[in-house]
Design an enzyme around this catalytic site. Structure first.
Site, PDB file in Angstrom:
ATOM      1  N   TYR A  49      28.034  19.244  46.853  1.00  0.00           N
ATOM      2  CA  TYR A  49      28.969  20.012  47.679  1.00  0.00           C
ATOM      3  C   TYR A  49      28.262  21.053  48.548  1.00  0.00           C
ATOM      4  O   TYR A  49      28.891  22.034  48.955  1.00  0.00           O
ATOM      5  CB  TYR A  49      30.021  20.681  46.790  1.00  0.00           C
ATOM      6  CG  TYR A  49      31.104  19.723  46.316  1.00  0.00           C
ATOM      7  CD1 TYR A  49      31.875  19.002  47.227  1.00  0.00           C
ATOM      8  CD2 TYR A  49      31.388  19.571  44.964  1.00  0.00           C
ATOM      9  CE1 TYR A  49      32.873  18.133  46.798  1.00  0.00           C
ATOM     10  CE2 TYR A  49      32.395  18.700  44.524  1.00  0.00           C
ATOM     11  CZ  TYR A  49      33.133  17.988  45.455  1.00  0.00           C
ATOM     12  OH  TYR A  49      34.132  17.128  45.037  1.00  0.00           O
ATOM     13  N   PHE A  57      36.010  28.814  47.907  1.00  0.00           N
ATOM     14  CA  PHE A  57      36.343  28.049  46.702  1.00  0.00           C
ATOM     15  C   PHE A  57      35.139  27.330  46.100  1.00  0.00           C
ATOM     16  O   PHE A  57      35.289  26.560  45.152  1.00  0.00           O
ATOM     17  CB  PHE A  57      37.464  27.049  47.005  1.00  0.00           C
ATOM     18  CG  PHE A  57      37.151  26.073  48.114  1.00  0.00           C
ATOM     19  CD1 PHE A  57      36.414  24.923  47.874  1.00  0.00           C
ATOM     20  CD2 PHE A  57      37.592  26.318  49.415  1.00  0.00           C
ATOM     21  CE1 PHE A  57      36.125  24.026  48.889  1.00  0.00           C
ATOM     22  CE2 PHE A  57      37.305  25.421  50.448  1.00  0.00           C
ATOM     23  CZ  PHE A  57      36.566  24.274  50.174  1.00  0.00           C
ATOM     24  N   ARG A  85      38.751   6.191  52.264  1.00  0.00           N
ATOM     25  CA  ARG A  85      39.335   7.504  52.596  1.00  0.00           C
ATOM     26  C   ARG A  85      40.844   7.364  52.838  1.00  0.00           C
ATOM     27  O   ARG A  85      41.615   8.199  52.407  1.00  0.00           O
ATOM     28  CB  ARG A  85      38.657   8.103  53.842  1.00  0.00           C
ATOM     29  CG  ARG A  85      37.194   8.464  53.653  1.00  0.00           C
ATOM     30  CD  ARG A  85      36.969   9.747  52.907  1.00  0.00           C
ATOM     31  NE  ARG A  85      37.526  10.916  53.559  1.00  0.00           N
ATOM     32  CZ  ARG A  85      37.376  12.159  53.109  1.00  0.00           C
ATOM     33  NH1 ARG A  85      36.688  12.394  51.995  1.00  0.00           N
ATOM     34  NH2 ARG A  85      37.925  13.170  53.734  1.00  0.00           N
ATOM     35  N   THR A  91      43.083  15.344  51.828  1.00  0.00           N
ATOM     36  CA  THR A  91      42.454  16.234  50.841  1.00  0.00           C
ATOM     37  C   THR A  91      43.497  17.011  50.042  1.00  0.00           C
ATOM     38  O   THR A  91      43.419  17.108  48.822  1.00  0.00           O
ATOM     39  CB  THR A  91      41.520  17.236  51.559  1.00  0.00           C
ATOM     40  OG1 THR A  91      40.579  16.492  52.338  1.00  0.00           O
ATOM     41  CG2 THR A  91      40.799  18.124  50.574  1.00  0.00           C
ATOM     42  N   ARG A 102      45.890  10.191  46.117  1.00  0.00           N
ATOM     43  CA  ARG A 102      46.258  11.620  45.993  1.00  0.00           C
ATOM     44  C   ARG A 102      47.758  11.812  46.160  1.00  0.00           C
ATOM     45  O   ARG A 102      48.375  12.644  45.480  1.00  0.00           O
ATOM     46  CB  ARG A 102      45.468  12.447  46.998  1.00  0.00           C
ATOM     47  CG  ARG A 102      43.992  12.595  46.604  1.00  0.00           C
ATOM     48  CD  ARG A 102      43.157  13.058  47.770  1.00  0.00           C
ATOM     49  NE  ARG A 102      41.806  13.439  47.388  1.00  0.00           N
ATOM     50  CZ  ARG A 102      40.820  13.672  48.268  1.00  0.00           C
ATOM     51  NH1 ARG A 102      41.058  13.552  49.562  1.00  0.00           N
ATOM     52  NH2 ARG A 102      39.625  14.020  47.855  1.00  0.00           N
ATOM     53  N   ASN A 112      42.364  17.105  42.886  1.00  0.00           N
ATOM     54  CA  ASN A 112      42.894  16.014  43.723  1.00  0.00           C
ATOM     55  C   ASN A 112      42.297  14.657  43.361  1.00  0.00           C
ATOM     56  O   ASN A 112      42.171  13.775  44.196  1.00  0.00           O
ATOM     57  CB  ASN A 112      42.755  16.352  45.216  1.00  0.00           C
ATOM     58  CG  ASN A 112      41.320  16.568  45.626  1.00  0.00           C
ATOM     59  OD1 ASN A 112      40.394  16.412  44.824  1.00  0.00           O
ATOM     60  ND2 ASN A 112      41.111  16.910  46.885  1.00  0.00           N
ATOM     61  N   HIS A 115      36.931  11.736  44.759  1.00  0.00           N
ATOM     62  CA  HIS A 115      36.055  12.057  45.884  1.00  0.00           C
ATOM     63  C   HIS A 115      35.636  10.755  46.547  1.00  0.00           C
ATOM     64  O   HIS A 115      35.403   9.757  45.870  1.00  0.00           O
ATOM     65  CB  HIS A 115      34.789  12.786  45.406  1.00  0.00           C
ATOM     66  CG  HIS A 115      33.750  12.841  46.493  1.00  0.00           C
ATOM     67  ND1 HIS A 115      33.756  13.795  47.478  1.00  0.00           N
ATOM     68  CD2 HIS A 115      32.714  12.000  46.790  1.00  0.00           C
ATOM     69  CE1 HIS A 115      32.756  13.558  48.323  1.00  0.00           C
ATOM     70  NE2 HIS A 115      32.105  12.481  47.926  1.00  0.00           N
ATOM     71  N   GLU A 126      24.974  10.534  49.462  1.00  0.00           N
ATOM     72  CA  GLU A 126      25.608  10.668  48.142  1.00  0.00           C
ATOM     73  C   GLU A 126      25.210   9.527  47.199  1.00  0.00           C
ATOM     74  O   GLU A 126      24.990   9.760  46.013  1.00  0.00           O
ATOM     75  CB  GLU A 126      27.133  10.760  48.312  1.00  0.00           C
ATOM     76  CG  GLU A 126      27.522  12.075  48.984  1.00  0.00           C
ATOM     77  CD  GLU A 126      28.988  12.172  49.405  1.00  0.00           C
ATOM     78  OE1 GLU A 126      29.760  11.223  49.145  1.00  0.00           O
ATOM     79  OE2 GLU A 126      29.359  13.201  50.001  1.00  0.00           O
TER      80      GLU A 126
HETATM   81  P1  IDP Z   1      37.529  15.731  50.689  1.00  0.00           P
HETATM   82  O1  IDP Z   1      37.313  15.738  49.194  1.00  0.00           O
HETATM   83  O2  IDP Z   1      38.862  15.132  51.059  1.00  0.00           O
HETATM   84  O3  IDP Z   1      36.368  15.130  51.442  1.00  0.00           O
HETATM   85  P2  IDP Z   1      36.577  18.372  51.516  1.00  0.00           P
HETATM   86  O4  IDP Z   1      37.138  19.188  52.636  1.00  0.00           O
HETATM   87  O5  IDP Z   1      35.207  17.792  51.689  1.00  0.00           O
HETATM   88  O6  IDP Z   1      37.646  17.250  51.161  1.00  0.00           O
HETATM   89  O7  IDP Z   1      36.575  19.318  50.233  1.00  0.00           O
HETATM   90  C1  IDP Z   1      35.906  18.930  49.066  1.00  0.00           C
HETATM   91  C2  IDP Z   1      36.746  19.279  47.873  1.00  0.00           C
HETATM   92  O8  IDP Z   1      36.842  20.681  47.774  1.00  0.00           O
HETATM   93  C3  IDP Z   1      38.191  18.785  47.945  1.00  0.00           C
HETATM   94  O9  IDP Z   1      38.357  17.457  47.519  1.00  0.00           O
HETATM   95  C4  IDP Z   1      38.899  19.761  47.018  1.00  0.00           C
HETATM   96  O10 IDP Z   1      38.778  19.354  45.652  1.00  0.00           O
HETATM   97  C5  IDP Z   1      38.101  21.027  47.206  1.00  0.00           C
HETATM   98  N1  IDP Z   1      38.798  21.940  48.115  1.00  0.00           N
HETATM   99  C6  IDP Z   1      38.935  21.805  49.454  1.00  0.00           C
HETATM  100  N2  IDP Z   1      39.641  22.825  49.967  1.00  0.00           N
HETATM  101  C7  IDP Z   1      39.965  23.606  48.912  1.00  0.00           C
HETATM  102  C8  IDP Z   1      40.695  24.838  48.784  1.00  0.00           C
HETATM  103  O11 IDP Z   1      41.196  25.404  49.765  1.00  0.00           O
HETATM  104  N3  IDP Z   1      40.813  25.348  47.517  1.00  0.00           N
HETATM  105  C9  IDP Z   1      40.268  24.735  46.416  1.00  0.00           C
HETATM  106  N4  IDP Z   1      39.575  23.595  46.502  1.00  0.00           N
HETATM  107  C10 IDP Z   1      39.433  23.040  47.728  1.00  0.00           C
END
Ligand code: IDP
Length: 147
Positions: A49, A57, A85, A91, A102, A112, A115, A126
């Site tokens: 990450y 977060f 995706r 997300t 999701r 959620n 990944h 990755e």
């Molecule tokens: P993705 O998983 O759909 O690619 P990303 O924007 O890359 O989304 O974010 C990675 C992960 O970070 C998300 O799947 C989610 O678990 C977490 N995340 C994203 N935004 C937030 C937030 O606003 N609060 C808490 N966790 C978040």
């Protein structure tokens, strides 16, 4: 053939969704070429990450992903990066359509379920981060001719 990295997060493992999720990608016509149930070190979580390091977060995200086993996978097939995706949904599960993973199984952005790599560059990065070369298999399936 295109490959992507998918991972059932700790909430998905705890909620017995590994089989459901694997089944969706199998039925779609994708091929599982690598998989392992594993615990995630903080070092691996922080590398995975890294792009979110400055986000508020980040700490919560690393705590969550290291909180219990995950099911890490490599899937292969036509356009698998983008299609996985769409099958995952947005997300934030509040915005994710019904019929997506999701949309069907999650209610909070923090938990959620899944990944998936978001581009060819992240898929390559990755897969190399999570799997050694000998953990990603190349094998033929006769059904492939029908997909
Ligand atoms: P993705 O998983 O759909 O690619 P990303 O924007 O890359 O989304 O974010 C990675 C992960 O970070 C998300 O799947 C989610 O678990 C977490 N995340 C994203 N935004 C937030 C937030 O606003 N609060 C808490 N966790 C978040």
């Amino acid at each position: 053939m295109e490959k992507t990295f998918l991972m059932v997060k700790p909430d998905g493992v705890q909620r017995n969704l590994v089989g459901e999720i694997v089944s969706r990608f199998e039925k779609k016509g994708y091929q599982l070429v690598g998989a392992k149930l594993m615990t995630v070190s903080r070092e691996l979580a922080e590398k995975h990450y890294a792009e979110h390091k400055e986000r508020p977060f980040f700490g919560e995200l690393v705590d969550f992903i290291t909180s219990g086993p995950v099911f890490a996978m490599v899937w292969q097939g036509n356009n698998v990066i983008a299609n996985a995706r769409s099958m995952m949904g947005k997300t934030n599960p509040a915005d994710a359509a019904s019929g997506t993973i999701r949309g069907d199984f999650a209610t909070s952005v923090g938990m959620n379920i899944i990944h998936g790599s978001d581009s060819p560059e992240s898929a390559e990065r990755e897969i190399a981060l999570w799997f050694s070369n000998d953990e990603v298999l190349a094998y033929d399936k006769t059904i492939q001719a029908w997909i």
